[in-house]
Design an enzyme around this catalytic site. Structure first.
Site, PDB file in Angstrom:
ATOM      1  N   HIS A   5       7.205   5.648   1.219  1.00 25.41           N
ATOM      2  CA  HIS A   5       7.909   4.420   0.818  1.00 25.41           C
ATOM      3  C   HIS A   5       8.855   4.709  -0.360  1.00 25.41           C
ATOM      4  O   HIS A   5       9.963   4.178  -0.425  1.00 25.41           O
ATOM      5  CB  HIS A   5       6.914   3.347   0.367  1.00 25.41           C
ATOM      6  CG  HIS A   5       6.056   2.793   1.457  1.00 25.41           C
ATOM      7  ND1 HIS A   5       4.715   3.060   1.534  1.00 25.41           N
ATOM      8  CD2 HIS A   5       6.343   1.983   2.504  1.00 25.41           C
ATOM      9  CE1 HIS A   5       4.198   2.429   2.573  1.00 25.41           C
ATOM     10  NE2 HIS A   5       5.175   1.778   3.190  1.00 25.41           N
TER      11      HIS A   5
ATOM     12  N   ASN B 208       0.858  -1.185   0.000  1.00 23.53           N
ATOM     13  CA  ASN B 208       0.000   0.000   0.000  1.00 23.53           C
ATOM     14  C   ASN B 208       0.900   1.243   0.000  1.00 23.53           C
ATOM     15  O   ASN B 208       0.823   2.100   0.861  1.00 23.53           O
ATOM     16  CB  ASN B 208      -0.966  -0.006   1.192  1.00 23.53           C
ATOM     17  CG  ASN B 208      -2.055   1.038   1.012  1.00 23.53           C
ATOM     18  OD1 ASN B 208      -2.253   1.898   1.849  1.00 23.53           O
ATOM     19  ND2 ASN B 208      -2.739   0.991  -0.100  1.00 23.53           N
TER      20      ASN B 208
ATOM     21  N   HIS C 130       3.085   4.579  -0.543  1.00 23.07           N
ATOM     22  CA  HIS C 130       2.850   6.012  -0.709  1.00 23.07           C
ATOM     23  C   HIS C 130       4.210   6.680  -0.896  1.00 23.07           C
ATOM     24  O   HIS C 130       5.245   5.997  -0.936  1.00 23.07           O
ATOM     25  CB  HIS C 130       2.085   6.575   0.490  1.00 23.07           C
ATOM     26  CG  HIS C 130       2.673   6.200   1.824  1.00 23.07           C
ATOM     27  ND1 HIS C 130       3.893   6.668   2.247  1.00 23.07           N
ATOM     28  CD2 HIS C 130       2.223   5.378   2.800  1.00 23.07           C
ATOM     29  CE1 HIS C 130       4.162   6.179   3.438  1.00 23.07           C
ATOM     30  NE2 HIS C 130       3.168   5.374   3.800  1.00 23.07           N
ATOM     31  N   ALA C 131       4.184   8.032  -0.993  1.00 24.96           N
ATOM     32  CA  ALA C 131       5.423   8.752  -1.304  1.00 24.96           C
ATOM     33  C   ALA C 131       6.510   8.523  -0.249  1.00 24.96           C
ATOM     34  O   ALA C 131       7.706   8.606  -0.553  1.00 24.96           O
ATOM     35  CB  ALA C 131       5.126  10.234  -1.452  1.00 24.96           C
TER      36      ALA C 131
END
Ligand code: PAF
Length: 286
Positions: free
Chosen positions: A37, A32, A34-35
């Protein structure tokens, strides 16, 4: 980008890179993405020729009443992002690949003290699950570097300690928390917030910053500051698990002459449990 689901295939590819004398970085995640990660992936790029990202929602780090079943699983979207971020290999094992003997009576990896405070008190067994799966992932991939976010500060400290105590030949790199413009730390669990809760959520980091600034200006009334921050958060609609100033070195109780402190908090807002922290470096006395 290769996508592999088995430890056997993973090891074959990693061995080929090793033979070519290439350094390998691992970014362990639960998906899942996002920026935040992607920042970890970018940090990995500077460290090694080859980048492996693992996506594994690890059942052993969730308590029985926690969100393991509902944790967002978005492998198709995640793999597209990772492809764009020039990841070499996505390792996405099943639960039975990682835990072939089931989840009962597993070998334990425990980091006492660090695991038994703060989030460890509110999520019994959580850090034992993290320590076990991270040890397994590090042994599966055998990377030169592994990258983790500073948002999960206590997790990062537990991992640094276990790698040191077990003499694991890997560098642990911590990466600064990626935030939305309003200050809220990026997290997959923000998806559980309703629009009104999302509007209130930045208050958590807001209060952490208030306390960090008071520490910078010389205030050492730790208890008073913590209680005031908790009351303000409860007033805003949070149910606070903890809001603490701790020694950055070992999460122990702070003293007035400590020069590195952490302000750490965990609070529930609607169906989400949010965590955040800030490192405060103070001038020493000589
Ligand atoms: O931070 C996370 O996403 C997880 O705790 C980790 C380190 C991937 C272990 O499952």
């Amino acid at each position: 980008m290769q996508i592999v689901h088995s430890i056997f295939e993973l090891r074959q590819q990693v061995a080929a890179w090793r033979r070519a004398d290439e350094r390998i970085a691992l970014v362990p995640t639960m998906g899942n993405l996002h920026a935040g990660h992607l920042d970890l992936v970018h940090a990995a790029r500077a460290e090694a020729e080859r980048r492996v990202v693992s996506i594994f929602v690890n059942p052993t780090q969730f308590g029985p009443l926690e969100d393991f079943d509902n944790y967002p699983r978005t492998l198709v979207e995640d793999s597209r992002e990772l492809e764009r971020a020039e990841v070499d290999l996505l390792f996405a094992p099943s639960v039975s690949e990682v835990y072939p003997r089931g989840l009962g009576s597993l070998t334990q990896v425990e980091v006492p003290n660090l695991s038994r405070t703060l989030c460890g008190l509110f999520r019994p067994g959580h850090f034992e699950g993290v320590a076990l799966v991270v040890t397994k992932l590090l042994n599966m991939v055998q990377p030169d570097v592994a990258v983790f976010g500073e948002k999960d500060r206590q997790q990062l400290m537990v991992i640094r300690r276990l790698v040191d105590d077990l003499n694991m030949p890997v560098k642990i790199l911590g990466v600064a928390t990626k935030r939305h413009l309003d200050g809220l730390a990026m997290s997959s669990r923000n998806a559980y917030l309703s629009p009104p809760e999302r509007a209130v959520a930045p208050t958590l980091y807001g209060m952490i910053k208030v306390v960090a600034e008071r520490l910078q200006t010389g205030d050492r009334n730790f208890h008073t500051m913590q209680e005031a921050a908790k009351a303000a958060l409860e007033e805003a609609g949070f149910r606070v698990d903890y809001f603490e100033v701790r020694r950055a070195e070992d999460l122990g109780e702070p003293a007035a002459n400590d020069t590195e402190l952490l302000v750490l908090a965990a609070a529930r807002l609607g169906g989400a449990r949010l965590i955040d922290n800030c490192l405060v470096t103070l001038p020493g006395h000589d």
